[in-house]
Design a protein around this motif. Structure first.
Motif, PDB file in Angstrom:
ATOM      1  N   LEU A 193     -29.477 -13.621  15.550  1.00  0.00           N
ATOM      2  CA  LEU A 193     -28.463 -12.574  15.414  1.00  0.00           C
ATOM      3  C   LEU A 193     -28.964 -11.363  16.189  1.00  0.00           C
ATOM      4  N   ASP A 194     -28.348 -11.060  17.303  1.00  0.00           N
ATOM      5  CA  ASP A 194     -28.785  -9.973  18.181  1.00  0.00           C
ATOM      6  C   ASP A 194     -27.722  -8.881  18.183  1.00  0.00           C
ATOM      7  N   GLY A 195     -28.059  -7.741  17.584  1.00  0.00           N
ATOM      8  CA  GLY A 195     -27.092  -6.642  17.496  1.00  0.00           C
ATOM      9  C   GLY A 195     -26.989  -5.798  18.736  1.00  0.00           C
ATOM     10  N   THR A 196     -27.850  -6.042  19.729  1.00  0.00           N
ATOM     11  CA  THR A 196     -27.867  -5.322  21.020  1.00  0.00           C
ATOM     12  C   THR A 196     -27.852  -3.800  20.855  1.00  0.00           C
ATOM     13  N   ASN A 197     -28.419  -3.302  19.757  1.00  0.00           N
ATOM     14  CA  ASN A 197     -28.442  -1.867  19.434  1.00  0.00           C
ATOM     15  C   ASN A 197     -27.056  -1.271  19.215  1.00  0.00           C
ATOM     16  N   VAL A 198     -26.083  -2.126  18.962  1.00  0.00           N
ATOM     17  CA  VAL A 198     -24.705  -1.698  18.727  1.00  0.00           C
ATOM     18  C   VAL A 198     -24.335  -1.816  17.251  1.00  0.00           C
ATOM     19  N   LEU A 199     -24.745  -2.909  16.617  1.00  0.00           N
ATOM     20  CA  LEU A 199     -24.383  -3.143  15.216  1.00  0.00           C
ATOM     21  C   LEU A 199     -25.294  -2.356  14.276  1.00  0.00           C
ATOM     22  N   THR A 200     -24.716  -1.761  13.255  1.00  0.00           N
ATOM     23  CA  THR A 200     -25.472  -0.950  12.300  1.00  0.00           C
ATOM     24  C   THR A 200     -26.381  -1.815  11.437  1.00  0.00           C
ATOM     25  N   HIS A 201     -25.830  -2.878  10.885  1.00  0.00           N
ATOM     26  CA  HIS A 201     -26.595  -3.855  10.113  1.00  0.00           C
ATOM     27  C   HIS A 201     -26.211  -5.232  10.636  1.00  0.00           C
ATOM     28  N   LEU A 202     -27.186  -6.100  10.800  1.00  0.00           N
ATOM     29  CA  LEU A 202     -26.837  -7.470  11.164  1.00  0.00           C
ATOM     30  C   LEU A 202     -26.327  -8.223   9.950  1.00  0.00           C
ATOM     31  N   ILE A 203     -26.958  -8.020   8.793  1.00  0.00           N
ATOM     32  CA  ILE A 203     -26.493  -8.629   7.553  1.00  0.00           C
ATOM     33  C   ILE A 203     -26.477  -7.555   6.463  1.00  0.00           C
ATOM     34  N   LYS A 204     -25.364  -7.470   5.755  1.00  0.00           N
ATOM     35  CA  LYS A 204     -25.260  -6.551   4.620  1.00  0.00           C
ATOM     36  C   LYS A 204     -24.762  -7.354   3.416  1.00  0.00           C
ATOM     37  N   ILE A 205     -25.550  -7.322   2.350  1.00  0.00           N
ATOM     38  CA  ILE A 205     -25.192  -7.991   1.096  1.00  0.00           C
ATOM     39  C   ILE A 205     -24.926  -6.902   0.074  1.00  0.00           C
ATOM     40  N   VAL A 211     -22.489 -22.003   3.999  1.00  0.00           N
ATOM     41  CA  VAL A 211     -22.118 -21.731   5.385  1.00  0.00           C
ATOM     42  C   VAL A 211     -23.320 -22.095   6.249  1.00  0.00           C
ATOM     43  N   TYR A 212     -23.128 -23.057   7.153  1.00  0.00           N
ATOM     44  CA  TYR A 212     -24.201 -23.552   8.010  1.00  0.00           C
ATOM     45  C   TYR A 212     -23.953 -23.094   9.447  1.00  0.00           C
ATOM     46  N   ILE A 213     -24.975 -22.461  10.045  1.00  0.00           N
ATOM     47  CA  ILE A 213     -24.842 -21.883  11.380  1.00  0.00           C
ATOM     48  C   ILE A 213     -25.761 -22.619  12.346  1.00  0.00           C
ATOM     49  N   GLU A 214     -25.193 -23.113  13.422  1.00  0.00           N
ATOM     50  CA  GLU A 214     -25.973 -23.807  14.449  1.00  0.00           C
ATOM     51  C   GLU A 214     -26.934 -22.837  15.138  1.00  0.00           C
ATOM     52  N   SER A 215     -28.074 -23.343  15.588  1.00  0.00           N
ATOM     53  CA  SER A 215     -28.996 -22.534  16.384  1.00  0.00           C
ATOM     54  C   SER A 215     -28.292 -22.025  17.640  1.00  0.00           C
ATOM     55  N   GLY A 216     -28.718 -20.872  18.111  1.00  0.00           N
ATOM     56  CA  GLY A 216     -28.112 -20.229  19.264  1.00  0.00           C
ATOM     57  C   GLY A 216     -28.174 -18.736  19.076  1.00  0.00           C
ATOM     58  N   THR A 217     -27.732 -17.979  20.052  1.00  0.00           N
ATOM     59  CA  THR A 217     -27.773 -16.519  19.997  1.00  0.00           C
ATOM     60  C   THR A 217     -26.368 -15.972  19.784  1.00  0.00           C
ATOM     61  N   TYR A 218     -26.175 -15.303  18.671  1.00  0.00           N
ATOM     62  CA  TYR A 218     -24.880 -14.725  18.303  1.00  0.00           C
ATOM     63  C   TYR A 218     -24.935 -13.224  18.569  1.00  0.00           C
ATOM     64  N   LEU A 219     -23.959 -12.741  19.326  1.00  0.00           N
ATOM     65  CA  LEU A 219     -23.945 -11.373  19.840  1.00  0.00           C
ATOM     66  C   LEU A 219     -22.673 -10.653  19.409  1.00  0.00           C
ATOM     67  N   PRO A 220     -22.660  -9.311  19.507  1.00  0.00           N
ATOM     68  CA  PRO A 220     -21.404  -8.591  19.278  1.00  0.00           C
ATOM     69  C   PRO A 220     -20.317  -9.088  20.231  1.00  0.00           C
ATOM     70  N   GLY A 221     -19.183  -9.492  19.681  1.00  0.00           N
ATOM     71  CA  GLY A 221     -18.106 -10.019  20.498  1.00  0.00           C
ATOM     72  C   GLY A 221     -18.254 -11.486  20.846  1.00  0.00           C
ATOM     73  N   ASP A 222     -19.348 -12.110  20.438  1.00  0.00           N
ATOM     74  CA  ASP A 222     -19.577 -13.528  20.709  1.00  0.00           C
ATOM     75  C   ASP A 222     -20.254 -14.162  19.494  1.00  0.00           C
ATOM     76  N   GLY A 223     -19.468 -14.345  18.465  1.00  0.00           N
ATOM     77  CA  GLY A 223     -19.970 -14.876  17.205  1.00  0.00           C
ATOM     78  C   GLY A 223     -20.145 -13.821  16.130  1.00  0.00           C
TER      79      GLY A 223
END
Length: 206
Positions: free
Chosen positions: A104-116, A58-70
């Motif tokens: 990956l910006d969780g804006t203090n809303v997301l509990t974990h940005l990445i969970k494996i 999975v390849y992700i382009e550079s940019g800012t991914y936010l809750p509700g936007d990516g």
């Protein structure tokens, strides 16, 4: 195989076939199939597309991914529960060069940005991870940037995590009951009420 998609205007668009990659771009659409010329927009949808079709990359382009936007609006940003996934950010707009990092910006809303979770042989590379907020209980009180649980032979590299917060130890990354993983990351200004560092090993080893 080619995939036909009916748009909101009622037109059918034939998308190019998938290879061994699924592509993500903020200018993409989840009506796309994630091929090079038809990238998806939301990272979890792209991951689902990869897993469903037996695709490893999975390849992700550079940019800012936010809750509700990516990223999802709440909960965990990206949940990986499968083996043999390469999750690579920082690509330029033509996906020809990994020239930066995907934010990956969780804006203090997301509990974990990445969970494996319960996975083996997962690679995550090329990200800046900001403002995860692990303010729950159990493992949801640890690892706001990355939570690695019950997983082995995973690689976290070329990652910067900053300004994340947790209710307990591991203000950036937490490894829980995980073994034989490779970690090469940088952390700055992650915080919480218990001073146990940016990376926390709980019941396992790196």
């Amino acid at each position: 195989a080619y995939l036909g998609v009916t748009t909101a205007t009622g037109n059918t668009v034939i998308l190019p076939p998938l290879s061994n990659e699924v592509y993500v771009s903020l200018s993409g659409s989840d009506f796309n199939n994630g091929s090079f010329r038809a990238p998806m927009k939301n990272i979890p949808m792209a991951l689902l597309q990869a897993v469903t079709n037996g695709i490893s990359n999975v390849y992700i382009e550079s940019g800012t991914y936010l809750p509700g936007d990516g990223l999802p609006a709440t909960g965990t940003g990206i949940l990986i529960t499968n083996n043999n996934i390469n999750f690579i950010g920082g690509w330029n707009t033509t996906f020809t060069l990994q020239s930066g990092k995907s934010i990956l910006d969780g804006t203090n809303v997301l509990t974990h940005l990445i969970k494996i979770s319960n996975s083996r042989n997962v690679t995550v590379s090329g990200f800046q991870i900001y403002r995860g907020n692990a303010n729950g209980s159990g493992n949801d009180a640890h690892g706001p940037a990355v939570l690695l649980e019950n997983s082995t032979a995973c690689i976290l590299s070329n990652i910067i995590f900053m300004s994340n917060a947790s209710a307990m130890q591991g203000h950036g990354i937490t490894l829980y009951a995980s073994h034989s993983n490779f970690i090469s990351v940088q952390g700055y200004h992650n915080y919480g009420p218990i001073d146990r560092g940016a990376i926390f090993l709980n019941g396992g080893s790196a």
